[in-house]
Design an enzyme around this catalytic site. Structure first.
Site, short mmCIF file in Angstrom:
data_model
loop_
_atom_site.label_atom_id
_atom_site.label_comp_id
_atom_site.label_asym_id
_atom_site.label_seq_id
_atom_site.Cartn_x
_atom_site.Cartn_y
_atom_site.Cartn_z
N GLU A 1 91.21 -1.40 3.29
CA GLU A 1 90.88 -2.82 3.40
C GLU A 1 89.91 -3.25 2.29
O GLU A 1 90.03 -4.35 1.76
CB GLU A 1 90.25 -3.10 4.76
CG GLU A 1 89.86 -4.54 4.98
CD GLU A 1 89.32 -4.78 6.38
OE1 GLU A 1 89.28 -5.94 6.80
OE2 GLU A 1 88.94 -3.80 7.06
N GLU B 1 91.61 -5.50 16.62
CA GLU B 1 92.00 -6.71 15.89
C GLU B 1 93.52 -6.81 15.90
O GLU B 1 94.10 -7.49 16.74
CB GLU B 1 91.45 -6.66 14.46
CG GLU B 1 91.49 -8.00 13.76
CD GLU B 1 90.60 -8.00 12.52
OE1 GLU B 1 90.78 -8.89 11.69
OE2 GLU B 1 89.73 -7.11 12.38
#
Length: 901
Positions: A751, A487
């Site tokens: 996260e 990502e």
């Protein structure tokens, strides 16, 4: 002569930058003095084309003369027009509060880049892809990664160079070298942009690399962001996660040499160069790098090298982007880590625990037989059996491979890849390793630190350390979401949530300005900003509330922290276009969510509706537009956006808010946003804040917000009198909380609140990064409330010092270096008193709020405060004594008030 001195000169926020293309650069300096109340009343800037001219008191480019002004930040250059290649040497002196002049500062410099299109004589060159270049083991259908081409050219210099400058860029990544030496310490040159919009070139002073006679220039290319894997590699909506901008890396470089005899020579990338495939068999940001030391091209970048198998380069069709000077700090190696533990979970497989999660790669020191392979894998966590956990990397292979040449001790590290990791797994060693076998190399954008904070609570100190390391790992060319998996994008929602925290920790002005240019480049024709920038691929979820709004929120925050109106001027047309898009989508001054909105990402428990979030952020954007129009003097726009905000606010209240302040959504995030964004009447605010506090109590004293709510939660509680609950949330260690990850061994911000839980283990979702800064946005509250350092006026020209202690913390030590200098705020509870040490930089003032019910409770340096130089009493309000402070260092004692915390 005054005691004030002028130090730390910067040009466009940078130290002695080379090759800039801003023709009226902003010049800044810091004034240092031991005197209280010292300030600048005038300045004089001298700019010359040579240092020797300034030493002879002559400035041929600009002598401002004595300018009556207190401005010392981003003073625009107003001398002779600046042209390509100019070297500009500059210094400053100031006149102090008594109109006494200071010594001249040290001489600093900047140079201009290639400002005109015709300045470039070079051609784009490279090596067209050929399947025969691929080693057999890398020709697989799924992961057919190309090798890195090597390029070179020799040339003669008749004399020793007096000055030599290299301008270089690439489609992909490039490592340039001259006469066998890598040029500079920068990595991942030229960086990441939308190559069809703009391509940055870097400028190097290479005078000391060259000599009379035969010289050689070389370059190694890699795919990088241009042709390598980018983004979500497994998503079916992305037909090819590679080659998002092009499929063939290319070099553009121009070496300009001035000889001692005055002659000038220009060596360009062109068809005279040659190319070969060398030892780098594959190099990809996600997949890793493979280096075959048996295939090394020894001496390839030296003069006299015999080119047996080299062939002429190919001319490469360039991307459409315009060439511009690289505008910020580069990516560099910024530190090293030594393993704290080495284990052997299975025979011959060694795991090196670096003790810290970070971004970079491993340097190995190995011996072995020629042709043997050392395979290096990276991971952030371990499984319960001690093996490497890599499931959260998804498609990112994150493997480096080194093939030995068998020539004694071999030292190697990759050039064109990086990873996010704490653990390094090594296979293929022929010996038992020690702590010298693997060294962790930290790599990130080399941004100057700005702030620091510590307190009496070890958990909070570790949390702050985790925030710093997560920022360091993700401020890598763009503000990425994570450094480990497939990502690593410049997510706009994450950026707008965290940007103010980031600015407390480091001087991010030029870094974020570069990213905002990326965001404008990515803006769609209809005006919507994108969910990430550079916008390199298409994904099914995009244009989400809280993400697209970064195009308005981030410029405003950067202006608040640094006071640079130029950024607002640049962004303003794009922001207007964005608001027009929102207006066109609105219905009755409210917005409905886009089809695939992200929502309050990763909230725990009750969810806030997408429509609510869309309308709340719409209102906030318009409110900020009115503020920015005021800053820029756009009077008609002020009225327009102020009126529009009121209409949105009224529609919002009619739909979502009862007269008693209860919000129909009734979530922590819904109240937090309504309070922070100013969407309620004053009568409703107190009640809404009480509902928010009650929701936290009903949730066992825990937070429940996701990405969009978390940044605003503690500031909203503090603003409306619930600072005790804000401290409780900060200090919690049960799930979910910031402290939960800390007590479970985290060294970076996770996260998810539940990236790992004691009961459930690792979250099975592939979207599970252990280095993700969004939830670290609590950092701005730690600085502005716990430490009490905030901006009363933009750029910290006037400082607000309002520490709000809590009895669960016995001391806080903090500092923040603004563009004006170092601000310090440190407090401790001693007996029943509060002791506060503060430092205010020269040329600024501060407003200090101290807890006390009368002025007699306050002492300064153990004397009555009304006898102190530089202190002026303003008022007593809400059990706070408010003073105005001139610059200087102070120690205040507020007596008998600690029991109130």
């Amino acid at each position: 002569m005054t005691d004030a001195s002028v130090n730390k000169l910067t040009c466009e926020y940078l130290d002695n930058p080379l090759g800039i293309d801003v023709t009226q650069p902003g010049l800044s300096w810091i004034i240092e003095s031991e005197q209280r109340g010292q300030k600048q009343t005038a300045y004089q800037i001298r700019v010359a084309s040579g240092q020797d001219l300034l030493r002879r008191d002559f400035a041929d480019l600009w002598d401002s003369g004595k300018i009556t002004s207190d401005q010392c930040v981003l003073v625009p250059y107003k001398g002779k027009p600046l042209k390509s290649r100019m070297h500009c040497y500059w210094q400053v002196r100031i006149w102090d509060k008594d109109d006494t002049w200071s010594p001249w500062s040290d001489i600093n410099m900047w140079s201009m880049g290639l400002l005109e299109k015709d300045d470039w004589q070079a051609q784009w060159i490279g090596r067209n892809r050929n399947l025969n270049d691929y080693p057999a083991e890398f020709r697989g259908k799924d992961l057919r990664l190309p090798p890195s081409p090597f390029l070179r050219k020799t040339f003669e210099l008749d004399e020793t160079p007096a000055k030599a400058t290299l301008y270089v860029t690439a489609l992909g990544l490039v490592e340039p070298s001259i006469n066998g030496d890598k040029v500079g310490k920068r990595m991942f040159v030229p960086g990441w942009t939308d190559y069809n919009k703009r391509i940055y070139y870097h400028t190097f002073d290479v005078t000391h690399y060259l000599f009379k006679g035969e010289n050689s220039i070389g370059a190694i290319l890699a795919d990088g962001w241009y042709a390598g894997y980018v983004g979500f590699c497994l998503d079916q909506n992305i037909p090819n996660p590679r080659n998002q901008y092009g499929d063939t890396p290319a070099l553009l470089c121009q070496l300009e040499v001035e000889l001692e005899n005055g002659e000038k020579q220009v060596i360009c990338s062109d068809s005279s160069w040659t190319t070969a495939i060398g030892p780098i068999k594959e190099a990809d940001l996600f997949m890793g790098e493979t280096y075959d030391a048996c295939s090394e091209l020894l001496g390839w970048n030296l003069a006299g090298y015999i080119e047996k198998t080299w062939k002429p380069v190919d001319l490469i069709e360039p991307a459409k982007g315009v060439l511009e000077a690289y505008p910020t700090v580069p990516v560099r190696m910024t530190g090293e880590m030594t393993p704290v533990e080495i284990t052997e979970p299975e025979q011959g497989v060694y795991l090196f625990n670096m003790g810290q999660n970070f971004a970079g790669f491993a340097r190995i020191k190995v011996t072995g037989e020629a042709g043997s392979k050392v395979v290096i894998r990276y991971g952030e966590m371990l499984h319960p059996d001690g093996s490497l956990m890599t499931e959260n990397l998804r498609f990112a292979r994150a493997i480096d491979t080194y093939i030995l040449n068998g020539d004694g001790t071999e030292l190697w590290q990759p050039r064109f890849t990086y990873h996010g990791f704490q653990y390094v797994e090594v296979r293929g060693l022929s010996f038992v390793p020690d702590e010298h076998t693997v060294t962790g190399i930290i790599v990130n954008s080399d941004i100057h630190p700005a702030g620091r904070l510590e307190c009496s609570d070890d958990m909070v100190n570790q949390l702050y350390s985790n925030i710093l390391w997560t920022q360091r790992s993700n401020f890598f060319e763009v503000p990425t979401d994570c450094p480990q998996r497939d990502e690593r994008c410049g997510w706009s929602g994450d950026a707008q949530i965290y940007v103010r925290s980031a600015a407390y920790n480091a001087n991010i002005a030029s870094f974020m300005r570069k990213w905002l240019v990326d965001l404008v480049d990515a803006q769609k024709n209809d005006g919507i900003f994108t969910d990430w920038a550079p916008y390199s691929f298409v994904f099914k979820n995009e244009q989400a509330s809280g993400w697209v709004d970064a195009g308005v929120i981030v410029p405003w925050v950067i202006y608040q922290m640094y006071g640079d109106k130029r950024l607002l001027e640049y962004m303003y047309p794009a922001m207007q276009k964005f608001i027009d898009y929102m207006n066109n989508r609105s219905d009755g001054y409210l917005l409905a969510a886009n089809e695939n909105d992200w929502g309050d990402w990763l909230a725990i428990g009750a969810q806030t509706s997408l429509d609510y979030l869309a309308s709340a952020f719409y209102a906030y954007d318009v409110k900020l537009m009115a503020e920015m129009a005021s800053v820029l003097g756009k009077n008609s726009d002020i009225d327009y956006y102020t009126d529009l905000f009121e209409k949105i606010r009224l529609a919002f209240k009619d739909k979502y808010v009862a007269s008693n302040g209860r919000i129909s959504e009734h979530t922590q995030t819904s109240y937090t946003l309504a309070l922070y964004f100013g969407l309620l009447d004053s009568q409703q605010e107190a009640r809404a804040a009480k509902y928010l506090a009650d929701l936290i109590k009903e949730n066992n004293g825990n937070l429940a917000t996701g990405f969009l709510g978390v940044k605003h939660l503690l500031p909203s509680l503090t603003r409306f009198g619930y600072t005790d609950i804000a401290y409780q949330l900060l200090l919690n260690t049960d799930f979910p909380s910031w402290g939960y990850s800390v007590v479970n061994g985290a060294t970076t911000i996770w996260e998810r609140w539940n990236s790992y839980t004691i009961d459930g283990g690792f979250n099975p979702d592939g979207m599970n990064s252990f280095s993700h800064y969004a939830f670290g946005s609590v950092c701005e509250w730690m600085f502005s409330v716990m430490a009490g350092i905030d901006a009363k006026e933009v750029g910290f020209r006037k400082i607000l010092l309002k520490p709000q202690p809590n009895k669960r913390i016995t001391y806080v030590n903090s500092h923040y270096t603004s563009l004006y200098g170092r601000i310090e705020s440190s407090w401790k509870i001693r007996d029943n008193d509060l002791v506060l040490d503060v430092t205010i930089p020269a040329n600024t003032t501060a407003e200090l709020h101290l807890p006390a019910v009368n002025i007699k409770q306050v002492k300064e340096n153990m004397a009555p405060v009304d006898q102190s130089v530089g202190v002026r009493f303003i008022e007593i309000k809400d059990d706070l004594v408010i003073f105005e402070l001139e610059s200087g260092s102070y120690q205040f004692l507020s007596e008998g008030i600690a029991d109130h915390f």
